[in-house]
Design a protein around this motif. Structure first.
Motif, PDB file in Angstrom:
ATOM      1  N   GLU A 384       0.822  -1.194   0.000  1.00 45.05           N
ATOM      2  CA  GLU A 384       0.000   0.000   0.000  1.00 45.05           C
ATOM      3  C   GLU A 384       0.868   1.262   0.000  1.00 45.05           C
ATOM      4  OE1 GLU A 384      -3.278  -0.571   2.710  1.00 45.05           O
ATOM      5  OE2 GLU A 384      -2.849   1.446   3.351  1.00 45.05           O
ATOM      6  N   ILE A 385       1.894   1.211   0.809  1.00 39.46           N
ATOM      7  CA  ILE A 385       2.772   2.369   0.918  1.00 39.46           C
ATOM      8  C   ILE A 385       3.506   2.588  -0.401  1.00 39.46           C
ATOM      9  CG2 ILE A 385       4.827   3.251   2.086  1.00 39.46           C
ATOM     10  CD1 ILE A 385       3.739   1.647   4.538  1.00 39.46           C
ATOM     11  N   SER A 386       3.915   1.478  -1.014  1.00 39.37           N
ATOM     12  CA  SER A 386       4.605   1.624  -2.294  1.00 39.37           C
ATOM     13  C   SER A 386       3.714   2.329  -3.290  1.00 39.37           C
ATOM     14  CB  SER A 386       4.990   0.267  -2.862  1.00 39.37           C
ATOM     15  OG  SER A 386       5.609  -0.476  -1.877  1.00 39.37           O
ATOM     16  N   GLN A 387       2.419   1.937  -3.240  1.00 46.85           N
ATOM     17  CA  GLN A 387       1.489   2.581  -4.169  1.00 46.85           C
ATOM     18  C   GLN A 387       1.407   4.070  -3.918  1.00 46.85           C
ATOM     19  OE1 GLN A 387      -2.102   0.436  -3.589  1.00 46.85           O
ATOM     20  NE2 GLN A 387      -1.362  -1.373  -4.653  1.00 46.85           N
ATOM     21  N   CYS A 388       1.314   4.398  -2.609  1.00 47.94           N
ATOM     22  CA  CYS A 388       1.254   5.818  -2.273  1.00 47.94           C
ATOM     23  C   CYS A 388       2.519   6.510  -2.728  1.00 47.94           C
ATOM     24  CB  CYS A 388       1.110   6.011  -0.761  1.00 47.94           C
ATOM     25  SG  CYS A 388      -0.508   5.567  -0.221  1.00 47.94           S
ATOM     26  N   THR A 622      14.317   8.001   1.140  1.00 45.63           N
ATOM     27  CA  THR A 622      12.989   8.480   0.736  1.00 45.63           C
ATOM     28  C   THR A 622      11.916   7.463   1.100  1.00 45.63           C
ATOM     29  OG1 THR A 622      14.041   9.578  -1.117  1.00 45.63           O
ATOM     30  CG2 THR A 622      11.659   9.361  -1.229  1.00 45.63           C
ATOM     31  N   TYR A 623      12.239   6.207   0.863  1.00 44.61           N
ATOM     32  CA  TYR A 623      11.275   5.159   1.162  1.00 44.61           C
ATOM     33  C   TYR A 623      10.976   5.087   2.671  1.00 44.61           C
ATOM     34  CZ  TYR A 623       9.084   0.597   1.308  1.00 44.61           C
ATOM     35  OH  TYR A 623       8.204  -0.422   1.529  1.00 44.61           O
ATOM     36  N   ILE A 624      12.027   5.238   3.449  1.00 51.76           N
ATOM     37  CA  ILE A 624      11.841   5.219   4.904  1.00 51.76           C
ATOM     38  C   ILE A 624      10.930   6.363   5.339  1.00 51.76           C
ATOM     39  CG2 ILE A 624      13.045   5.579   7.117  1.00 51.76           C
ATOM     40  CD1 ILE A 624      15.420   4.036   5.921  1.00 51.76           C
ATOM     41  N   LEU A 625      11.159   7.517   4.751  1.00 59.36           N
ATOM     42  CA  LEU A 625      10.320   8.669   5.114  1.00 59.36           C
ATOM     43  C   LEU A 625       8.876   8.439   4.702  1.00 59.36           C
ATOM     44  CD1 LEU A 625      12.691  11.632   4.208  1.00 59.36           C
ATOM     45  CD2 LEU A 625      12.216  10.670   6.434  1.00 59.36           C
ATOM     46  N   GLN A 626       8.707   7.772   3.581  1.00 56.65           N
ATOM     47  CA  GLN A 626       7.339   7.470   3.157  1.00 56.65           C
ATOM     48  C   GLN A 626       6.677   6.502   4.131  1.00 56.65           C
ATOM     49  OE1 GLN A 626       8.065   6.134  -0.795  1.00 56.65           O
ATOM     50  NE2 GLN A 626       8.127   8.207  -1.626  1.00 56.65           N
ATOM     51  N   LEU A 627       7.442   5.528   4.569  1.00 51.60           N
ATOM     52  CA  LEU A 627       6.887   4.587   5.552  1.00 51.60           C
ATOM     53  C   LEU A 627       6.489   5.322   6.819  1.00 51.60           C
ATOM     54  CD1 LEU A 627       9.394   1.588   5.300  1.00 51.60           C
ATOM     55  CD2 LEU A 627       7.066   1.672   4.465  1.00 51.60           C
ATOM     56  N   ARG A 628       7.280   6.318   7.148  1.00 53.91           N
ATOM     57  CA  ARG A 628       7.000   7.048   8.387  1.00 53.91           C
ATOM     58  C   ARG A 628       5.796   7.972   8.263  1.00 53.91           C
ATOM     59  NH1 ARG A 628      12.887   8.632   9.905  1.00 53.91           N
ATOM     60  NH2 ARG A 628      11.952  10.681   9.834  1.00 53.91           N
TER      61      ARG A 628
END
Ligand SMILES: Nc1ncnc2c1ncn2[C@@H]1O[C@H](COP(=O)(O)OP(=O)(O)OP(=O)(O)O)[C@@H](O)[C@H]1O
Length: 662
Positions: A384-388, A622-628
């Motif tokens: 889901e996060i990847s999609q976002c 960037t991915y970590i920040l998106q997860l956060r």
């Protein structure tokens, strides 16, 4: 269900610490909404909300879920109960701000909370029950009439990080500019003169329900937003004959929804994520202001940039956390976040810092420890996060690091849960405390807090391995009452060791220094520990004998010297064994601690800090920040790091990089 008030103030409920005593920062209070008709059977509800108040200090809001036996308490600067009306809140919280306005100062009243928690009712009111805006406007208009002043109002909406004028809508959004004096100017936001309440009532608010409520969205609008009304007062100072301009901003924040708990479809999820992001940013700023930090990241969102003039040092502000009287995850999450930013937490934190500087070594270890927030496992929502993330890449906005460090790490623990007793360093496990004796003076207010709370606070308050922080008060009390503190520790031959262990397990710097600094400190402690460990049991310890034992420790033929190390209430350190055994055991604890620190770092560091670690480049950061953005703490254990593609080897390399050489 009954919302019981366990108030211990013994006085009128409004005897809270008044706004006038607070020179800066943002006061964070709670307001429990009365039951509505649909909650008529409230008294049989499984959840109970209670408030315990300590006059002039703080309030504890406790949620007691009888079905799950879960008890959570959150500390706020104050909390208003169900039967306290908006007039009372106005008198205690808003009136001092209005008085500041008359002297040319700015003020800010922010309503925040879960859906249906009473934010609109509080700010705007309804029918016969005027909200804070109406009451305040009445007073401001009266003052303006008496002092040849004039009043204008603006109304705005912050939606998806864009600001729109609600009184004279234009195609263009409102721009935030800064003038030469560094004051915020809202270009494109109209100001409409208002001479009376009836003038105000005639205003038409664009995009709002029935053209009347400037807070409620029409039913066909699904995008949630923050809304605010600014009242400007221009008057003349009678003494100096100079003109004064003050403004007060009434903000009704969009509902806080705990997106982890909701099976939101993607569009709503993205919207909720954005809303929560701006709420986190705002609360982070509140936290930073209350902690007295020098750098306040107002620029991190449009909302906080807009509020800069209203929250800065010369202004006074109150954040009112509206609470549903029935337990729900949104409310728990909302109050949890508010609790971490409140003044009482940060005031205690400052106190702790003072103790650290001036007090004994042992006192240094009395600071609270920080535990993470339970969040959904990374793996659960990775797709889901990847999609976002890809949606973001497609142009819906560039993700940026939300500095939630203060919220997640920096504030002192303000929530206690009885349920979760595991997974917490035993060094800060609580003992039952004597109840009833009153502290002699205000300087012992922390002690007072614990004693006054009684069983609900003392026995039930346990540090958690989950969503709660531990509490400085109880720990200090524990050490003072239970150990006799300084003298005992000074006389104890293992005091240094114990001190270091406390330092290791207790997050003593609430301002959350960089991981490298923390690890450096730990490695120093480790070195010291190994030296001191060997000194234990040696009755005539001096430098020579210490060195001697150090040498012996390395020699396998050296007979073991039996000795006992007892650190109170610390099973991990409560054993008999050789120095090697002790060192091994402690090393294991330290490794766990290091791992936890590493996770904490990944859960809170900004992009540049993340990129400073081996194995983390631009993409991964960037991915970590998106997860956060999705979850306040995506990394709960080392296995979660595999979800971002880090191998065990890379994790080890990362840890040894920050640990450096011994
Ligand atoms: N102080 C109060 N006294 C009586 N009723 C109240 C009070 N506060 C809230 N309510 C009632 O609670 C319900 C929810 O309140 P309100 O609409 O203000 O919440 P909200 O947080 O603005 O909701 P949302 O933002 O989700 O629309 C309403 O029916 C309102 O009448």
């Amino acid at each position: 269900m009954g919302s019981s008030s366990g108030a211990r103030d013994g006085t009128d409920s409004l005897a809270s610490e008044p706004q006038s005593q607070l020179q800066r920062g943002v006061r964070v209070v709670g307001k429990i909404r009365p039951f509505v008709d649909s909650e008529a059977g409230g008294s049989s509800c499984r959840a109970r909300v209670s408030v315990t108040r300590f006059v002039g200090d703080h309030a504890l809001v406790a949620f007691d879920d009888q079905q799950t036996c879960r008890k959570d308490s959150y500390k706020l600067d104050w909390c208003y109960e169900q039967d306290e009306n908006i007039d009372q809140i106005f008198t205690a919280e808003v009136k001092p701000l209005i008085e500041g306005l008359f002297r040319g100062h700015n003020g800010c009243v922010i309503a925040y909370g879960a859906p249906g928690s009473g934010k609109s009712q509080l700010i705007q009111g309804s029918g016969q029950n005027p909200g804070l805006v109406m009451i305040a406007l009445g007073e401001i208009l009266a003052f303006a009439n008496e002092n040849r002043g004039s009043v204008t109002v603006s109304c705005y909406e912050v939606s998806q990080d864009h600001i729109y004028d609600l009184l004279e809508p234009k195609d263009q959004e409102v721009l935030i500019l800064e003038d030469a004096a560094k004051r915020i100017q809202l270009k494109g936001l109209s100001q409409i003169p208002v001479n009376s309440i009836s003038d105000f009532k005639k205003l038409s608010f664009h995009g709002c329900n029935m053209g009347k409520s400037w807070l409620k969205l029409p039913d066909d609008r699904t995008v949630r937003s923050h809304r605010g009304l600014i009242v400007y007062l221009s008057s003349v100072d009678k003494e100096s004959n100079s003109s004064l301009i003050g403004k007060i901003n009434f903000v009704c924040l969009a509902d806080y929804e705990d997106i982890k708990q909701k099976g939101n479809p993607r569009p709503q999820l993205a919207e909720s994520t954005k809303i929560n992001k701006s709420l986190y940013t705002l609360l982070n700023i509140v936290c930073a202001l209350n902690a007295g930090e020098n750098f306040i990241p107002f620029r991190e969102s449009k909302l906080t940039r807009l509020l800069q003039d209203f929250l800065c040092k010369a202004s006074r502000a109150v954040l009112i956390t509206c609470l549903n009287p029935t337990i729900c995850q949104d409310t728990l999450s909302a109050v949890n976040l508010a609790s971490r930013s409140c003044q009482v937490a940060n005031r205690h934190r400052c106190h702790s810092a003072k103790v650290t500087k001036s007090g004994s070594k042992f006192n240094q270890s009395c600071s609270p420890s920080i535990v993470g927030i339970p969040v959904r496992a990374v793996s659960q929502k990775k797709n889901e996060i990847s999609q976002c993330a890809s949606a973001e890449k497609k142009g819906y906005g560039t993700p940026y690091a939300i500095r939630r460090r203060s919220l997640q790490l920096g504030s002192l623990g303000t929530c206690f849960s009885e349920k979760q007793k595991t997974g917490f360093p035993s060094a800060i496990r609580k003992k039952k405390m004597p109840i009833g004796s009153s502290p002699p003076n205000k300087s012992e207010s922390r002690k007072e807090s614990c004693e006054s709370v009684g069983p609900n606070c003392v026995e039930n308050i346990m540090p958690t391995g989950g969503d709660c922080y531990t509490n400085e008060d109880t720990f200090v009390q524990d050490t003072v009452v239970g150990l006799g503190c300084d003298e005992k520790m000074t006389a104890d031959p293992i005091d240094g060791t114990k001190d270091e262990i406390h330092k290791i397990f207790v997050n003593e710097d609430q301002s959350s220094p960089p991981l490298s600094a923390r690890l450096r400190e730990i490695s120093n402690s480790l070195k010291l520990l190994s030296t001191q460990t060997t000194a234990i049991g040696s009755p005539n310890t001096d430098m020579t004998s210490t060195k001697q034992i150090n040498k012996e420790k390395l020699d396998p033929k050296t007979p073991e010297v039996p000795f006992a190390v007892r650190l109170e209430n610390e099973p991990n350190f409560d054993y008999i064994g050789s120095p090697q055994d002790i060192f091994k055991t402690r090393s294991t604890g330290l490794k766990k601690y290091l791992a936890q620190e590493c996770l904490t770092f990944l859960n809170s560091a900004n992009k540049e800090e993340l990129k400073g670690l081996k194995g983390i480049g631009e993409k991964r950061a960037t991915y970590i920040l998106q997860l956060r953005e999705e979850s306040s703490e995506p990394f709960k254990n080392m296995d979660d790091l595999k979800e971002i593609g880090l191998s065990r080897k890379q994790i080890n390399a990362m840890m040894s990089q920050v640990l450096g050489d011994f």
